[in-house]
Write an enzyme that holds these catalytic residues in place. Sequence first.
Site, PDB file in Angstrom:
ATOM      1  N   ASN A   1       0.848  -1.191   0.000  1.00 21.07           N
ATOM      2  CA  ASN A   1       0.000   0.000   0.000  1.00 21.07           C
ATOM      3  C   ASN A   1       0.884   1.242   0.000  1.00 21.07           C
ATOM      4  O   ASN A   1       2.105   1.130   0.038  1.00 21.07           O
ATOM      5  CB  ASN A   1      -0.978  -0.024   1.191  1.00 21.07           C
ATOM      6  CG  ASN A   1      -0.247  -0.057   2.508  1.00 21.07           C
ATOM      7  OD1 ASN A   1       0.496   0.849   2.839  1.00 21.07           O
ATOM      8  ND2 ASN A   1      -0.443  -1.146   3.262  1.00 21.07           N
TER       9      ASN A   1
ATOM     10  N   ALA B   1       1.040   1.581  11.681  1.00 17.17           N
ATOM     11  CA  ALA B   1       1.285   0.867  10.422  1.00 17.17           C
ATOM     12  C   ALA B   1       0.000   0.644   9.628  1.00 17.17           C
ATOM     13  O   ALA B   1      -1.066   0.415  10.197  1.00 17.17           O
ATOM     14  CB  ALA B   1       1.938  -0.483  10.722  1.00 17.17           C
TER      15      ALA B   1
ATOM     16  N   ASP C   1      -4.496  -5.995   4.998  1.00 14.82           N
ATOM     17  CA  ASP C   1      -5.562  -6.820   5.577  1.00 14.82           C
ATOM     18  C   ASP C   1      -5.485  -8.253   5.081  1.00 14.82           C
ATOM     19  O   ASP C   1      -5.882  -9.181   5.765  1.00 14.82           O
ATOM     20  CB  ASP C   1      -6.922  -6.215   5.211  1.00 14.82           C
ATOM     21  CG  ASP C   1      -7.157  -4.903   5.946  1.00 14.82           C
ATOM     22  OD1 ASP C   1      -6.806  -4.845   7.142  1.00 14.82           O
ATOM     23  OD2 ASP C   1      -7.662  -3.940   5.325  1.00 14.82           O
TER      24      ASP C   1
ATOM     25  N   PRO D   1      -3.588 -11.454  10.543  1.00 11.24           N
ATOM     26  CA  PRO D   1      -4.003 -11.208  11.935  1.00 11.24           C
ATOM     27  C   PRO D   1      -4.199  -9.715  12.158  1.00 11.24           C
ATOM     28  O   PRO D   1      -3.480  -8.903  11.574  1.00 11.24           O
ATOM     29  CB  PRO D   1      -2.806 -11.718  12.758  1.00 11.24           C
ATOM     30  CG  PRO D   1      -1.652 -11.755  11.811  1.00 11.24           C
ATOM     31  CD  PRO D   1      -2.237 -11.988  10.440  1.00 11.24           C
TER      32      PRO D   1
ATOM     33  N   LYS E   1     -14.566   1.884  14.679  1.00 12.34           N
ATOM     34  CA  LYS E   1     -13.314   1.121  14.772  1.00 12.34           C
ATOM     35  C   LYS E   1     -12.817   1.059  16.220  1.00 12.34           C
ATOM     36  O   LYS E   1     -12.307   0.044  16.673  1.00 12.34           O
ATOM     37  CB  LYS E   1     -12.264   1.794  13.874  1.00 12.34           C
ATOM     38  CG  LYS E   1     -11.232   0.851  13.329  1.00 12.34           C
ATOM     39  CD  LYS E   1     -10.452   1.476  12.182  1.00 12.34           C
ATOM     40  CE  LYS E   1     -11.089   1.173  10.819  1.00 12.34           C
ATOM     41  NZ  LYS E   1     -10.303   1.704   9.701  1.00 12.34           N
TER      42      LYS E   1
ATOM     43  N   LYS F   1     -12.266  -2.546  17.704  1.00 10.71           N
ATOM     44  CA  LYS F   1     -10.907  -3.030  17.962  1.00 10.71           C
ATOM     45  C   LYS F   1     -10.563  -3.078  19.448  1.00 10.71           C
ATOM     46  O   LYS F   1      -9.612  -3.736  19.850  1.00 10.71           O
ATOM     47  CB  LYS F   1      -9.900  -2.138  17.237  1.00 10.71           C
ATOM     48  CG  LYS F   1     -10.114  -2.101  15.729  1.00 10.71           C
ATOM     49  CD  LYS F   1      -8.878  -2.477  14.987  1.00 10.71           C
ATOM     50  CE  LYS F   1      -9.112  -2.418  13.486  1.00 10.71           C
ATOM     51  NZ  LYS F   1      -7.973  -2.919  12.738  1.00 10.71           N
TER      52      LYS F   1
HETATM   53  N1  CTP Z   1      -4.246  -2.833  12.140  1.00 10.37           N
HETATM   54  C1  CTP Z   1      -3.572  -3.885  12.687  1.00 10.37           C
HETATM   55  N2  CTP Z   1      -3.568  -5.088  12.057  1.00 10.37           N
HETATM   56  C2  CTP Z   1      -4.248  -5.274  10.901  1.00 10.37           C
HETATM   57  C3  CTP Z   1      -4.964  -4.184  10.350  1.00 10.37           C
HETATM   58  C4  CTP Z   1      -4.936  -2.978  10.985  1.00 10.37           C
HETATM   59  O1  CTP Z   1      -2.938  -3.718  13.728  1.00 10.37           O
HETATM   60  N3  CTP Z   1      -4.228  -6.454  10.320  1.00 10.37           N
HETATM   61  C5  CTP Z   1      -4.252  -1.553  12.864  1.00 10.37           C
HETATM   62  C6  CTP Z   1      -3.570  -0.404  12.155  1.00 10.37           C
HETATM   63  O2  CTP Z   1      -2.192  -0.332  12.494  1.00 10.37           O
HETATM   64  C7  CTP Z   1      -4.347   0.787  12.676  1.00 10.37           C
HETATM   65  C8  CTP Z   1      -5.743   0.230  12.902  1.00 10.37           C
HETATM   66  O3  CTP Z   1      -5.577  -1.170  13.010  1.00 10.37           O
HETATM   67  O4  CTP Z   1      -3.878   1.219  13.924  1.00 10.37           O
HETATM   68  C9  CTP Z   1      -6.749   0.504  11.841  1.00 10.37           C
HETATM   69  O5  CTP Z   1      -6.244   0.213  10.562  1.00 10.37           O
HETATM   70  P1  CTP Z   1      -7.156   0.347   9.266  1.00 10.37           P
HETATM   71  O6  CTP Z   1      -6.390  -0.161   8.113  1.00 10.37           O
HETATM   72  O7  CTP Z   1      -7.728   1.727   9.188  1.00 10.37           O
HETATM   73  O8  CTP Z   1      -8.357  -0.584   9.687  1.00 10.37           O
HETATM   74  P2  CTP Z   1      -8.804  -1.974   9.192  1.00 10.37           P
HETATM   75  O9  CTP Z   1      -8.763  -2.916  10.326  1.00 10.37           O
HETATM   76  O10 CTP Z   1      -8.071  -2.363   7.971  1.00 10.37           O
HETATM   77  O11 CTP Z   1     -10.319  -1.657   8.888  1.00 10.37           O
HETATM   78  P3  CTP Z   1     -11.049  -1.322   7.517  1.00 10.37           P
HETATM   79  O12 CTP Z   1     -10.247  -1.954   6.429  1.00 10.37           O
HETATM   80  O13 CTP Z   1     -12.386  -1.923   7.716  1.00 10.37           O
HETATM   81  O14 CTP Z   1     -11.099   0.195   7.441  1.00 10.37           O
END
Ligand code: CTP
Length: 402
Positions: free
Chosen positions: A216, A280, A284, A311, A344, A348
């Site tokens: 990304n 970070a 996903d 994860p 979120k 989370k």
């Molecule tokens: N994050 C994480 N592990 C993942 C995905 C995200 O620790 N596998 C953490 C990121 O570091 C950030 C937060 O979760 O602090 C949100 O990340 P974001 O990418 O905005 O959220 P997603 O969980 O990917 O949600 P969505 O794709 O539904 O927006």
Amino acid sequence: MKPPHILLIVGGGIAAYKACELIRLIRKAGMTVRCVLTEGGAQFITPMTLAALSENEVFTTLWDLKNETEMGHIQLSREADLIVVCPATADLLAKMAAGISDSLATTVLLATDTPVLAVPAMNVRMWQHAATQRNVARLRDDGVTVIDPDDGAMACGEFGPGRLPEPVAIMERIEAALARPSGLREGQGLPLYGKRVLITAGPTHEPIDPVRYIANRSSGKQGFAIAAAAAALGADVHLIAGPVHLPTPPGVTRIDVETAREMAAAVDAALPADIAILVAAVADWRTADAADQKIKKTGGALPVLQLAENPDILAGLAHDARRPALLVGFAAETENVVEHAQAKLARKGCDWIVANDVSGDVMGGADNAVHIVTAQGVESWSNLPKDQVARKLMEKIADVVR
Ligand code: CTP
């Protein structure tokens, strides 16, 4: 007022040549410097070089009677406001940690109560060896400031942590050490002193085959700026970085990873922490089964990528028995920024979400406009350079964990 005086101990390593540049910078900053050159150091540079650059006599041996009467080893350290060991070899660090005094350099170091700043440089395996790490931990415990070496290509052809930091960066640490009230350790007196802060930053790369990956646009700039700001407030910062081309901020321990699963394992290994800030942009999804060999065009059917979910590091940490007292997540959103961030936060299980609108050029850009979303409400900040966002965020964090 007398200008600060530095006693520079130059150890025996290839990085000794960089001590020459450091002398130039010390003098340019209006300070005086006197050098002690170890026997090993003299294999790399000559006393004459150091004498010419420092415009001072250079000391090499303990058994120089003339100097013991006129300028004894006690006097050498007593006249200094700071002793800098650069490069600090594995051998010098080991002797300092054990209190061995078998040379002029080690005797000066044992006989002094002047603050000491050690700048290690050595082969990556020597640096990572349990014995060296034990010695560094012991020295830090004893109040010596030991700078972490830089990562990168080394003179010995290997790659990793062990390089001497650039002289300009060492100079910054010298100035910081001189600015500290006497008796205080590095960071002591600062609001986050004694707090361990875990930060993730950058993207992750998920391999498709040995030459291709899913990625990304995250540059890591915001996370690295937060790590720098946390270290500047005295925190013990552990930065787990995805693949980015950014220098390690001063005083920060950096662990480089590539994939989300490696990042999750590195976070686990860095626990416990008082504060975790997960900046970070973790991928996903990863490919369910990365190919061992480069996928070739077949001229017919297109390859199909089967994905598997990575994860969720943030959610995992929120439910871990070792959950940090303050857990901060980031949210990259392209619409309904605050609403999505609030959802979120609940989903989370973290304490704060720093939400930003990434529909523009935030990812990779220099500025960021964020909303701090907590159970108590939303605080919106105007568009600011990323290092100012970092400073404001760390000051807010320091206020609540104090
Ligand atoms: N994050 C994480 N592990 C993942 C995905 C995200 O620790 N596998 C953490 C990121 O570091 C950030 C937060 O979760 O602090 C949100 O990340 P974001 O990418 O905005 O959220 P997603 O969980 O990917 O949600 P969505 O794709 O539904 O927006």
